[in-house]
Scaffold this active site. Structure first.
Site, PDB file in Angstrom:
ATOM      1  N   LYS A 143      55.787  56.881  20.837  1.00  0.00           N
ATOM      2  CA  LYS A 143      57.072  56.849  20.136  1.00  0.00           C
ATOM      3  C   LYS A 143      56.889  56.079  18.839  1.00  0.00           C
ATOM      4  O   LYS A 143      55.954  55.304  18.749  1.00  0.00           O
ATOM      5  CB  LYS A 143      58.137  56.125  20.991  1.00  0.00           C
ATOM      6  CG  LYS A 143      58.514  56.826  22.298  1.00  0.00           C
ATOM      7  CD  LYS A 143      59.325  55.890  23.196  1.00  0.00           C
ATOM      8  CE  LYS A 143      59.547  56.465  24.577  1.00  0.00           C
ATOM      9  NZ  LYS A 143      60.783  57.206  24.763  1.00  0.00           N
ATOM     10  N   HIS A 259      58.983  66.078  33.456  1.00  0.00           N
ATOM     11  CA  HIS A 259      59.976  65.269  32.738  1.00  0.00           C
ATOM     12  C   HIS A 259      61.382  65.815  32.999  1.00  0.00           C
ATOM     13  O   HIS A 259      61.570  67.029  33.061  1.00  0.00           O
ATOM     14  CB  HIS A 259      59.669  65.290  31.233  1.00  0.00           C
ATOM     15  CG  HIS A 259      60.494  64.307  30.457  1.00  0.00           C
ATOM     16  ND1 HIS A 259      61.818  64.563  30.121  1.00  0.00           N
ATOM     17  CD2 HIS A 259      60.203  63.078  29.974  1.00  0.00           C
ATOM     18  CE1 HIS A 259      62.296  63.520  29.465  1.00  0.00           C
ATOM     19  NE2 HIS A 259      61.339  62.608  29.360  1.00  0.00           N
TER      20      HIS A 259
END
Length: 379
Positions: A143, A259
């Site tokens: 990220k 996910h």
């Protein structure tokens, strides 16, 4: 002349929670038997075979409280066509459009379980692959979105150097211009390889497999050839059968992390949709995921302690020959919660901490502190 197909007599059972009084629950349950199979007026069915085998059978309707009943409905294994898409269709296809009905759990006989290869690695296989036997596995996510491939590769390198076992793309990483898929996969895989040369560890990088659907297998193949160690797959976006096809692919032989993007709506209602147990436990295992990401209690999402326990159970309860898989509690996780997490989940999990590892100190130091804390608290 009507053709007669012979049915094995094997059936699978689905448990549904149905909201409403007894009359409503009875009507809804009987409706499910028809709606999920023939979707046709029962009084017009003349074939005894269809009546006896194809239409769902209400086995039990039990009162939980004034306006909640639990129905057990069985279906012939043959109506699933022995594949995951049709299995889901029979479980909940049209019924999902009604309200006040929730799929709680599914009991599959061996004849149906045999149709699924399930997780290629599972709990034990992952431990062997990563050479970690006595503690939770550590994971972090790349990220934030918008960094260049070069910057991302540097983060991957530091993560691996600091001892993170599994480094995954954020699920929002696709094929954006600031970090195109192929370039990112090649550079990040190379960064992990370099770090492993130094540490002697077996850290792996999991790129996110985005669409478009026609290119998914080509992308996965590219990831394999360029040194990736597995895949991050969002079955709520791509479909559970795409997850299955990637897991079953013998050319890839990749561990897969599932996910929950887009799956939240299925479990957010108390009285409709799917149970956490089924959607984040049973189903990903059937489809072949080795690890299942879900939002942990006390994070920035709202899964409760009980819901998290359901997911642990779904990941590890007996499912015939299908291996147990590793739960991956995540979502605003912090390093200081490590003792609490291990206390709750035990050693058999993947601890995923994303942005919090980048706060204060160097990334390598923070990763080492994370690893030390996990080692100290493992049981």
């Amino acid at each position: 002349m009507s053709h007669h197909y012979s049915y094995s007599g094997d059936r699978f059972t689905v448990v549904y929670d149905i909201t409403g009084n007894e009359a409503v629950a009875q009507t809804k349950a009987e409706g499910i038997c028809i709606e999920q199979t023939i979707e046709f007026p029962a009084d017009l069915v003349t074939s005894e075979e269809i009546k006896r085998h194809v239409i769902g059978q209400l086995k039990n309707l039990q009162k939980i409280n004034e306006d909640l009943y639990q129905a057990e409905i069985s279906f012939a294994v043959e109506v699933t066509g022995f594949e995951i898409i049709q299995l889901l269709n029979v479980l909940f296809g049209n019924t999902s459009i009604q309200t006040g009905i929730k799929v709680v759990s599914v009991n599959l006989p061996e004849s149906l379980l045999k149709a699924f290869r399930g997780p290629r690695f599972g709990r034990e296989g992952l431990r062997k692959l990563l050479n970690v036997s006595d503690r939770p596995l550590l994971c972090s996510a790349l990220k934030p979105m918008g960094l260049s491939t070069e910057e991302l590769a540097n983060i991957v390198y530091d993560y691996a150097l600091g001892g993170i076992d599994i480094i995954k793309d954020d699920h929002g990483f696709a094929n954006q211009s600031f970090s195109p898929f192929e370039e990112r996969v090649a550079k990040c895989s190379e960064a992990v390889f370099k770090a492993n040369q130094i540490t002697g560890k077996k850290s792996i990088y999991l790129p996110n497999i985005p669409g478009p659907t026609m290119d998914i297998f080509e992308k996965a193949e590219y990831a394999k050839q360029n040194g990736a160690g597995g895949l991050l797959v969002s079955p709520g976006l791509l479909g559970f059968d795409v997850l299955r096809a990637l897991a079953d692919n013998d050319d890839l032989r990749f561990p897969i992390m599932s996910h929950p993007a887009m799956l939240g709506s299925f479990t957010s209602s108390k009285n409709h949709g799917f149970s956490h147990y089924f959607l984040y436990g049973t189903l990903p295992r059937l489809a072949g995921a080795d690890m299942v990401v879900f939002p942990v209690f006390g994070g920035r999402f709202s899964f409760s302690v009980d819901e998290c326990q359901e997911i642990i159970n779904g990941c590890s309860d007996d499912l015939g020959q299908l291996s147990p898989v590793l739960p991956v509690p995540a979502g605003g996780m912090r390093v200081d919660r490590v003792p609490e997490m291990i206390d709750f989940f035990g050693n058999d999990m993947v601890l995923l901490i994303g942005g919090n590892l980048q706060r204060g100190g160097t990334l390598v130091e923070n990763c080492k502190r994370f690893l030390d804390l996990v080692r100290e608290n493992s049981r």
